[in-house]
Design a protein around this motif. Structure first.
Motif, short mmCIF file in Angstrom:
data_model
loop_
_atom_site.label_atom_id
_atom_site.label_comp_id
_atom_site.label_asym_id
_atom_site.label_seq_id
_atom_site.Cartn_x
_atom_site.Cartn_y
_atom_site.Cartn_z
N MET A 1 0.81 -1.22 0.00
CA MET A 1 0.00 0.00 0.00
C MET A 1 0.85 1.28 0.00
SD MET A 1 -2.97 1.12 -0.42
CE MET A 1 -3.91 -0.39 -0.26
N PRO A 2 1.89 1.38 0.86
CA PRO A 2 2.75 2.57 0.76
C PRO A 2 3.38 2.72 -0.62
CG PRO A 2 3.16 1.45 2.83
CD PRO A 2 2.27 0.56 2.02
N GLY A 3 3.77 1.60 -1.23
CA GLY A 3 4.37 1.66 -2.55
C GLY A 3 3.40 2.21 -3.59
N LEU A 4 2.14 1.76 -3.54
CA LEU A 4 1.14 2.26 -4.48
C LEU A 4 0.85 3.73 -4.24
CD1 LEU A 4 -1.38 -0.74 -4.51
CD2 LEU A 4 0.14 -0.04 -6.37
N LYS A 5 0.77 4.12 -2.96
CA LYS A 5 0.49 5.53 -2.66
C LYS A 5 1.65 6.42 -3.10
CE LYS A 5 -2.64 4.77 1.25
NZ LYS A 5 -2.85 4.98 2.69
N CYS A 6 2.86 5.93 -2.94
CA CYS A 6 4.02 6.74 -3.36
C CYS A 6 4.09 6.85 -4.88
CB CYS A 6 5.30 6.13 -2.80
SG CYS A 6 5.38 6.19 -1.01
N PHE A 7 3.64 5.81 -5.56
CA PHE A 7 3.53 5.89 -7.02
C PHE A 7 2.51 6.97 -7.40
CE2 PHE A 7 0.93 4.30 -10.67
CZ PHE A 7 1.81 4.65 -11.67
N VAL A 8 1.37 7.00 -6.68
CA VAL A 8 0.36 8.04 -6.93
C VAL A 8 0.95 9.42 -6.65
CG1 VAL A 8 -1.87 8.96 -6.18
CG2 VAL A 8 -1.57 6.48 -6.44
N ALA A 9 1.73 9.53 -5.56
CA ALA A 9 2.36 10.81 -5.22
C ALA A 9 3.29 11.27 -6.34
CB ALA A 9 3.13 10.69 -3.90
N ALA A 10 4.05 10.32 -6.90
CA ALA A 10 4.96 10.66 -8.00
C ALA A 10 4.19 11.11 -9.23
CB ALA A 10 5.84 9.45 -8.33
N VAL A 11 3.08 10.43 -9.53
CA VAL A 11 2.25 10.82 -10.67
C VAL A 11 1.61 12.18 -10.43
CG1 VAL A 11 0.19 10.24 -12.02
CG2 VAL A 11 1.80 8.44 -11.36
N LEU A 12 1.14 12.41 -9.21
CA LEU A 12 0.49 13.68 -8.87
C LEU A 12 1.47 14.85 -9.03
CD1 LEU A 12 -1.73 15.46 -7.62
CD2 LEU A 12 -0.96 14.71 -5.35
N GLY A 13 2.70 14.68 -8.58
CA GLY A 13 3.68 15.75 -8.68
C GLY A 13 4.27 15.91 -10.07
N GLY A 14 4.17 14.87 -10.87
CA GLY A 14 4.78 14.88 -12.20
C GLY A 14 5.89 13.86 -12.23
N ILE A 15 5.58 12.64 -12.62
CA ILE A 15 6.55 11.56 -12.50
C ILE A 15 7.78 11.86 -13.37
CG2 ILE A 15 5.55 10.11 -14.31
CD1 ILE A 15 6.16 7.74 -12.24
N GLY A 16 8.94 11.72 -12.77
CA GLY A 16 10.18 12.12 -13.42
C GLY A 16 10.72 13.41 -12.84
N ASN A 17 9.89 14.10 -12.02
CA ASN A 17 10.29 15.36 -11.39
C ASN A 17 10.44 15.13 -9.89
OD1 ASN A 17 9.93 18.03 -10.02
ND2 ASN A 17 9.75 18.76 -12.13
#
Length: 297
Positions: free
Chosen positions: A224-240
């Motif tokens: 679950m933390p891994g999935l949420k952190c993936f969402v966080a990365a997408v929300l901020g702009g993945i790669g940034n």
């Protein structure tokens, strides 16, 4: 709801958001270079928590020595995974690399279940982090207070490495154009290994701070933390990198505000991350700080 309760939840939201941010940096750095969502990153975080348990409980090491060993062990694990599961597929289609990442995730989860059983283990007590501190009538653990500070410091270190050092320049070159960077003589394998070193080290720090707040370690704790952190990365702009940190803070505070203002929905706080993911993909697929990317044909 009293002001003290609101501030308590806000502090908890900032703290949990900081943990999401630490792990999300690893996701976004790997994606920035390899265009790969490293689904095993959450399980590397889980293994780091087990390393901490065995370092302090089974081998009776002091916490400050155990933390150093955990970071080193987690970095080695991350680099080994990259060399075994990702390096042979360097020129393969992205789908093949993604399937390999999912396979590594399942492997680590099942390996942990086999080695450590599925029974939750107690995370060792780190007195420095678990002691309480009162600020203006609000009772907080030291971990809650120092986690955002550590996250910001580590973010600045990562930004310094990527923007001011030679290896960071190579990372940015590989991120912009993988093939051209290779033709220009940049050592791709070294750059990718360095990326995994940084991401794994941040996951290890995140595991230590997570265990101080949620002292239960189990084989599926990283899902679950891994999935949420993936969402966080997408929300901020993945790669940034900065975007990943901002996304982590937004996600953590959003979850805690649901608990504070809508207590009847407390059981659905995990769903908040995925609602955010759907909205972001519909409204702004590149995220808050992401750049428009066109896939090469």
């Amino acid at each position: 709801m009293s002001f003290e309760t609101f501030m308590q939840q806000l502090a908890n939201g900032i703290s949990i958001g900081s943990l999401y941010a630490l792990i999300a940096i690893g996701y976004t750095m790997v994606y920035g270079i390899l265009r790969l969502i490293n689904f095993a990153h959450g399980d590397i975080f889980m293994m780091a928590a087990y390393f901490m348990v065995f370092s302090m409980i089974n081998f009776s090491l002091p916490w400050y020595i155990a933390i150093v060993l955990v970071i080193i062990s987690t970095v080695i694990l991350g680099v080994v995974i990259e060399r075994i599961a990702y390096k042979p597929l360097r020129d393969a289609p992205r789908m093949s690399i993604m399937i390999s990442a999912i396979g590594v995730s399942f492997f680590l989860e099942n390996l942990a279940t086999y080695l450590f059983t599925g029974v939750p283990k107690g995370f060792p007590d780190i007195p420095f982090l678990t002691q309480a501190a009162n600020i203006g009538g609000i009772s907080l653990s030291v971990a809650t207070i120092v986690t955002p500070i550590i996250t910001i410091i580590l973010l600045l270190c990562v930004l310094f490495i990527t923007n001011k050092t030679k290896i960071g320049m190579a990372m940015r070159a590989v991120s912009k154009d993988y093939e051209t960077a290779r033709l220009m003589g940049i050592k791709i394998n070294r750059v990718i290994s360095t990326t995994f070193v940084i991401g794994s080290a941040l996951a290890a720090v995140g595991a230590v701070l997570w265990g101080a707040k949620y002292p239960s370690v189990m084989p599926l704790m990283g899902v679950m933390p891994g999935l949420k952190c993936f969402v966080a990365a997408v929300l901020g702009g993945i790669g940034n990198t900065t975007g990943a940190v901002i996304g982590g803070f937004i996600l953590g505070m959003g979850e805690m505000m649901i608990v504070a203002f809508l207590p009847l929905l407390t059981g659905y706080r995990d769903a908040f991350a995925f609602i955010v993911l759907i909205i972001v993909l519909i409204v702004k697929p590149t995220g808050l700080l992401g750049e428009k990317v066109t896939d090469k044909v």
